[in-house]
Write a protein that holds these residues in place. Structure first.
Motif, PDB file in Angstrom:
ATOM      1  N   HIS A 155       2.035   1.694  -3.424  1.00  0.00           N
ATOM      2  CA  HIS A 155       0.926   2.433  -4.218  1.00  0.00           C
ATOM      3  C   HIS A 155       0.810   3.574  -4.384  1.00  0.00           C
ATOM      4  CE1 HIS A 155       0.896  -0.855  -7.014  1.00  0.00           C
ATOM      5  NE2 HIS A 155       0.484  -1.991  -6.256  1.00  0.00           N
ATOM      6  N   THR A 156       0.710   4.312  -2.801  1.00  0.00           N
ATOM      7  CA  THR A 156       0.500   5.236  -2.819  1.00  0.00           C
ATOM      8  C   THR A 156       1.364   6.511  -2.445  1.00  0.00           C
ATOM      9  OG1 THR A 156       0.665   4.978   0.172  1.00  0.00           O
ATOM     10  CG2 THR A 156      -1.422   5.035  -0.956  1.00  0.00           C
ATOM     11  N   ARG A 164      -0.460   7.310  -6.422  1.00  0.00           N
ATOM     12  CA  ARG A 164      -2.070   7.065  -6.196  1.00  0.00           C
ATOM     13  C   ARG A 164      -3.122   7.244  -5.442  1.00  0.00           C
ATOM     14  NH1 ARG A 164       1.087   1.498  -8.636  1.00  0.00           N
ATOM     15  NH2 ARG A 164       0.884   2.248 -11.075  1.00  0.00           N
ATOM     16  N   ARG A 205      -2.414   1.949   5.061  1.00  0.00           N
ATOM     17  CA  ARG A 205      -1.655   3.237   4.989  1.00  0.00           C
ATOM     18  C   ARG A 205      -1.141   4.243   6.095  1.00  0.00           C
ATOM     19  NH1 ARG A 205      -1.544   8.851   2.971  1.00  0.00           N
ATOM     20  NH2 ARG A 205       0.410   9.021   2.729  1.00  0.00           N
ATOM     21  N   THR A 263      -5.400   3.095  -5.590  1.00  0.00           N
ATOM     22  CA  THR A 263      -4.842   1.890  -5.174  1.00  0.00           C
ATOM     23  C   THR A 263      -5.603   0.563  -4.878  1.00  0.00           C
ATOM     24  OG1 THR A 263      -3.041   3.285  -4.575  1.00  0.00           O
ATOM     25  CG2 THR A 263      -2.730   1.328  -3.167  1.00  0.00           C
ATOM     26  N   VAL A 315       0.606  -1.280   0.088  1.00  0.00           N
ATOM     27  CA  VAL A 315      -0.054   0.452  -0.040  1.00  0.00           C
ATOM     28  C   VAL A 315       0.897   1.625   0.175  1.00  0.00           C
ATOM     29  CG1 VAL A 315      -1.641   2.021   1.266  1.00  0.00           C
ATOM     30  CG2 VAL A 315      -2.107  -1.265   0.720  1.00  0.00           C
ATOM     31  N   VAL A 339      -7.831  -0.226   1.759  1.00  0.00           N
ATOM     32  CA  VAL A 339      -6.104   0.671   1.887  1.00  0.00           C
ATOM     33  C   VAL A 339      -5.962   1.953   2.815  1.00  0.00           C
ATOM     34  CG1 VAL A 339      -4.642   2.222  -0.022  1.00  0.00           C
ATOM     35  CG2 VAL A 339      -6.698   0.388  -0.583  1.00  0.00           C
TER      36      VAL A 339
END
Length: 179
Positions: A134-135, A140, A160, A145, A131, A156
């Protein structure tokens, strides 16, 4: 009776012949002179070419007067060399041998930080690390995500949150005074 087109063609052909004569008679001397001034053969060739281009429309007048064709060409060549040496392109600084001993900034701190960050990320679970990649790294959104990972957006956001809290706690624990 000749037309103006015939006269123009004859004049152009005569000028071309004069240019050919000028090149064969003076090009080597001009090149040697320009190269001596510039200490660069390629730039000297460009200068000679420009001098001959400037002489071409004046070829008839140069050969019809009592002045020296070579003298005129050498003057034009010298002026072009001076212009080139004064131009902005020549004034730009270049790195010479004397400039190479300048100490470079130490990147050890940045390398150490990246190694520590990689160690901290390895301590996270695969799901939390995934996670964050991706973030945080790819920038994203939670929705993007979630779609990529096939999980709900709320999951998500939750992963995070917990991953960042875990990283903060572990990084704070690993920090020593003076670092």
């Amino acid at each position: 009776m000749t037309t103006t087109t015939d006269v123009a063609a004859t004049t152009a052909a005569h000028r071309d012949q004069l240019l050919h004569t000028m090149v064969s008679d003076h090009a080597k001397a001009l090149l040697a002179y320009a190269e001596k001034l510039l200490k660069d053969r390629h730039t000297a060739e460009d200068i000679v070419q420009e001098a001959l281009i400037r002489a071409w429309p004046r070829a008839e007048r140069l050969y019809s007067t009592e002045g020296s064709v070579r003298g005129w060409l050498l003057t034009v060549t010298r002026n072009l060399v001076v212009d080139r040496m004064r131009s902005a392109a020549v004034r730009h600084e270049t790195i010479g041998a004397e400039d190479r001993d300048v100490p470079l900034p130490d990147h050890a701190a940045a390398v150490l930080t990246s190694v520590e960050a990689a160690d901290l990320l390895r301590e996270l679970s695969h799901e939390h690390r995934e996670v964050l990649v991706h973030t945080c790294m790819f920038g994203r959104t939670a929705q993007e995500t979630a779609r990529i990972l096939g999980i709900p957006a709320g999951t998500v956001k939750s992963r995070r949150h917990y991953a960042l809290n875990t990283l903060r706690a572990k990084a704070g624990r690993g920090l020593r005074p003076g670092r």
